[in-house]
Design a protein around this motif. Sequence first.
Motif, mmCIF file in Angstrom:
data_model
loop_
_atom_site.group_PDB
_atom_site.id
_atom_site.type_symbol
_atom_site.label_atom_id
_atom_site.label_comp_id
_atom_site.label_asym_id
_atom_site.label_seq_id
_atom_site.Cartn_x
_atom_site.Cartn_y
_atom_site.Cartn_z
ATOM 1 N N ASN A 1 -55.242 -20.106 42.598
ATOM 2 C CA ASN A 1 -54.465 -21.121 41.899
ATOM 3 C C ASN A 1 -53.433 -20.523 40.949
ATOM 4 O O ASN A 1 -52.766 -21.256 40.225
ATOM 5 N N GLU A 2 -53.302 -19.204 40.971
ATOM 6 C CA GLU A 2 -52.253 -18.542 40.206
ATOM 7 C C GLU A 2 -51.093 -18.176 41.136
ATOM 8 O O GLU A 2 -51.255 -18.120 42.360
ATOM 9 N N ASN A 3 -49.940 -17.913 40.559
ATOM 10 C CA ASN A 3 -48.764 -17.552 41.350
ATOM 11 C C ASN A 3 -48.795 -16.057 41.668
ATOM 12 O O ASN A 3 -48.064 -15.262 41.082
ATOM 13 N N VAL A 4 -49.674 -15.698 42.599
ATOM 14 C CA VAL A 4 -49.821 -14.308 43.015
ATOM 15 C C VAL A 4 -49.799 -14.250 44.539
ATOM 16 O O VAL A 4 -49.900 -15.268 45.212
ATOM 17 N N GLN A 5 -49.649 -13.044 45.067
ATOM 18 C CA GLN A 5 -49.619 -12.854 46.503
ATOM 19 C C GLN A 5 -50.644 -11.806 46.911
ATOM 20 O O GLN A 5 -50.861 -10.832 46.195
ATOM 21 N N ILE A 6 -51.234 -12.023 48.074
ATOM 22 C CA ILE A 6 -52.153 -11.041 48.642
ATOM 23 C C ILE A 6 -51.751 -10.789 50.086
ATOM 24 O O ILE A 6 -51.680 -11.727 50.889
ATOM 25 N N ASN A 7 -51.442 -9.550 50.408
ATOM 26 C CA ASN A 7 -51.109 -9.150 51.776
ATOM 27 C C ASN A 7 -52.159 -8.178 52.279
ATOM 28 O O ASN A 7 -52.560 -7.267 51.554
ATOM 29 N N ILE A 8 -52.585 -8.376 53.517
ATOM 30 C CA ILE A 8 -53.563 -7.476 54.115
ATOM 31 C C ILE A 8 -53.071 -7.045 55.485
ATOM 32 O O ILE A 8 -52.705 -7.875 56.319
ATOM 33 N N LEU A 9 -53.022 -5.734 55.694
ATOM 34 C CA LEU A 9 -52.555 -5.145 56.948
ATOM 35 C C LEU A 9 -53.757 -4.591 57.707
ATOM 36 O O LEU A 9 -54.571 -3.859 57.151
ATOM 37 N N THR A 10 -53.862 -4.956 58.990
ATOM 38 C CA THR A 10 -54.953 -4.491 59.836
ATOM 39 C C THR A 10 -54.406 -3.557 60.904
ATOM 40 O O THR A 10 -53.411 -3.863 61.550
ATOM 41 N N VAL A 11 -55.055 -2.414 61.087
ATOM 42 C CA VAL A 11 -54.629 -1.428 62.087
ATOM 43 C C VAL A 11 -55.756 -1.229 63.098
ATOM 44 O O VAL A 11 -56.908 -0.985 62.716
ATOM 45 N N ASN A 12 -55.422 -1.372 64.367
ATOM 46 C CA ASN A 12 -56.383 -1.082 65.432
ATOM 47 C C ASN A 12 -56.491 0.436 65.561
ATOM 48 O O ASN A 12 -55.556 1.089 66.026
ATOM 49 N N ASN A 13 -57.599 0.999 65.148
ATOM 50 C CA ASN A 13 -57.742 2.455 65.111
ATOM 51 C C ASN A 13 -57.641 3.085 66.493
ATOM 52 O O ASN A 13 -57.052 4.160 66.646
ATOM 53 N N ARG A 14 -58.203 2.441 67.487
ATOM 54 C CA ARG A 14 -58.163 3.013 68.836
ATOM 55 C C ARG A 14 -56.723 3.107 69.338
ATOM 56 O O ARG A 14 -56.309 4.147 69.858
#
Length: 228
Positions: A76-89
């Motif tokens: 509920n705050e004005n913040v951002q969350i980014n998550i990057l996923t990498v396929n290890n194989r």
Amino acid sequence: MHYLIYFDESNKLDQFNANYSYYGAYGGTDAAMARVVKQVRNIFKQCNSFSELHFREYTKDNLVKKYFQTLHTVINENVQINILTVNNRDALYAAQKIGLTATELRNLFYIKIPERLFYGMTRDLSSQESGTIKVKIKVDQNDEYDKLFLETKIIEQMNAHSAYRNKNYRVVNVLSQNSVKSIPLQIVDTFMGMVIFLLEQNYLESSNTAKIKSDLIYLVPGTVKNFV
């Protein structure tokens, strides 16, 4: 104005112990971050629980109030969350084709991570402020980052983006911080843990721990469901 970004990673590519690697960033203005930290500290006090927030350690129902209220406060705050996923194989296969070791590939990822994670948080700042926006990035404490010259890589990449795209922000420092003393780092760790739990389908397990974690995720509308 100062803009703060907190960075953490999980399941490192060159440890060969997972199918995916995860990189998370949590960002907001210094004022927004100060509000979050103040509110979360009050939640800890009310719950009489001052242990670090870590989703993998969320295994008891008596912590639900603490985690629920914290997550509700964050979204509920004005913040951002980014998550990057990498396929290890896939990543390791691509590296092998051009003769890179897993460690060399991981080091190169720290050149791309600013573009994929941090730039998305800063690209719209220019329209909000007339003066130069100073960006500070905090990373979870890890001696390995010093050997990789992570600070220099991030600063150079981010400032190159800003200059090339005619933005008005500048990364002034990248600092290591102990997560024990950093609620924002604990927050990004928790969100990343929730995403890992969902993407790796750990909710299919029949254990009480899996049930407790699943209940928390679906108890807070608009949290991790927006990331998958």
